[in-house]
Design an enzyme around this catalytic site. Sequence first.
Site, PDB file in Angstrom:
ATOM      1  N   LYS A 117      38.426  63.385  26.823  1.00  0.00           N
ATOM      2  CA  LYS A 117      38.568  64.477  25.859  1.00  0.00           C
ATOM      3  C   LYS A 117      38.966  64.009  24.454  1.00  0.00           C
ATOM      4  O   LYS A 117      38.592  64.603  23.463  1.00  0.00           O
ATOM      5  CB  LYS A 117      39.599  65.499  26.352  1.00  0.00           C
ATOM      6  CG  LYS A 117      39.186  66.280  27.596  1.00  0.00           C
ATOM      7  CD  LYS A 117      38.235  67.371  27.239  1.00  0.00           C
ATOM      8  CE  LYS A 117      37.832  68.305  28.368  1.00  0.00           C
ATOM      9  NZ  LYS A 117      38.247  68.065  29.724  1.00  0.00           N
ATOM     10  N   GLU A 139      40.817  75.707  22.930  1.00  0.00           N
ATOM     11  CA  GLU A 139      40.978  76.334  24.234  1.00  0.00           C
ATOM     12  C   GLU A 139      41.176  75.214  25.244  1.00  0.00           C
ATOM     13  O   GLU A 139      40.769  74.080  24.985  1.00  0.00           O
ATOM     14  CB  GLU A 139      39.732  77.157  24.594  1.00  0.00           C
ATOM     15  CG  GLU A 139      38.599  76.363  25.261  1.00  0.00           C
ATOM     16  CD  GLU A 139      37.960  75.303  24.362  1.00  0.00           C
ATOM     17  OE1 GLU A 139      38.018  75.444  23.127  1.00  0.00           O
ATOM     18  OE2 GLU A 139      37.417  74.322  24.907  1.00  0.00           O
ATOM     19  N   SER A 404      35.933  60.439  34.620  1.00  0.00           N
ATOM     20  CA  SER A 404      36.223  61.123  33.348  1.00  0.00           C
ATOM     21  C   SER A 404      37.714  61.192  33.031  1.00  0.00           C
ATOM     22  O   SER A 404      38.093  61.298  31.870  1.00  0.00           O
ATOM     23  CB  SER A 404      35.621  62.525  33.367  1.00  0.00           C
ATOM     24  OG  SER A 404      36.051  63.247  34.505  1.00  0.00           O
TER      25      SER A 404
END
Length: 420
Positions: A117, A139, A404
């Site tokens: 991220k 968000e 991830s």
Amino acid sequence: MFARNLASLGAQIVAFGIARVDSLHNLVMPLAHPSAGRFGDFGGRYVPETLIPALDELEAAVEEAAGDQAFIAELTGHWKTTIGRPTPITEARRLGAELGLCIWIKREDLCHTGSHKLNNALGQALLARRMGKRRIIAETGAGQHGVAAATVCALFGLECVVYMGEEDVRRLELNVFRMKLLGATVVPVSSGTRTLKDATNEAMRDWVTNVADTHYIVGSCVGPHPYPLMVRSFQKVISFEARAQMLEAVQRLPDACIACVGGGSNAIGFFHHFEKDESVRLIGAEAGGEGVETGKHASPLTAGEPGVLHGSYSYLMQDEDGQILDTHSISAGLDYPGVGPEHSYLRDTGRADYYAVTDNEALGAFVWLARSEGIIPAFESAHAFALLKKLAFENGSTILVNLSGRGDKDMETASRLLNL
Ligand SMILES: *Cc1c(COP(=O)(O)O)cnc(C)c1O
């Protein structure tokens, strides 16, 4: 000034093993899309009139930044010193021996803050600063994007407001505290299923109201143009590195690349530089929840239909009246009824295949990876590993899986679900 930029750019080129300046530029380019943000029929801009100027401004800023070598140098400098890139690839020898496969893992779990991220949040924060926007909204589902956004806001001295569904606030308490510790304001959202979709609705509402001084850091390759393309641009460093690393480690490309798909940002970044390699199968793992047949899942590509959600046209989970259906997944990061438009395009063109992985299969893979390789994955990433068992790969195949994120955030839920 010019000389200093050139020197640091030179250092980056060495760091990434890239031969020429223009290929460094290509690392984040191209941002302009020939058909105005469409991937086939998918994508586009389905937003209130008031947001169009902000999206135009963002698109212009992205294009200008991508052509500015000082920006590229700053971004890639942060990749190295803030995120810890390049992340390694690791051979999963014990998993491989068990399945008769050659398995490699791309280690986005080793990024600062624990997932891919930050690649996106960092890039967008640099852009926001360039546009003179000092207030950031975001968000978050699992809290990973919220933590990444709060981290870059602390780093650059920007105000940060994070919208998070009440259900997610409850199941990811630790990440909520992290965001607060980093100086962000966390706003719990109590509408709908109180998860990611509802948090996204609320963030979009905020943006419409405060668009003049606020940049919305969307956390995945979803939303109106230019978001899907921009987010891909910041995430494709994953496959840029992984492709070169595979060639160096095993002198060949993988037979398949597997990634989990929520909104689809880690997968699109992981697929991108393999897309032209026809021998490489691209495979996405969606959240099958309690099983697609039960209706309790989050698998728009396997069980949804195209429609409009959060500003773009893509596969989504909707009923006959176009109402968005409730979703379910063990992993908050995949618990979303939509998916980035480029994945819809890859699905329909057949370039990528998508499979639903249930909560139980993911939980099994979570334990399997921990005990076979000493790596605790995020619940999201565990969905990708579950496909190693579920799909019958030809013996001896080389498979690259994108890890991830790491599983720290899921420890509480895991300890409740697993009777160890
Ligand atoms: C957020 C998240 C995902 C899902 O988001 P994508 O945009 O689909 O990548 C997957 N894995 C981890 C670890 C996450 O934090």
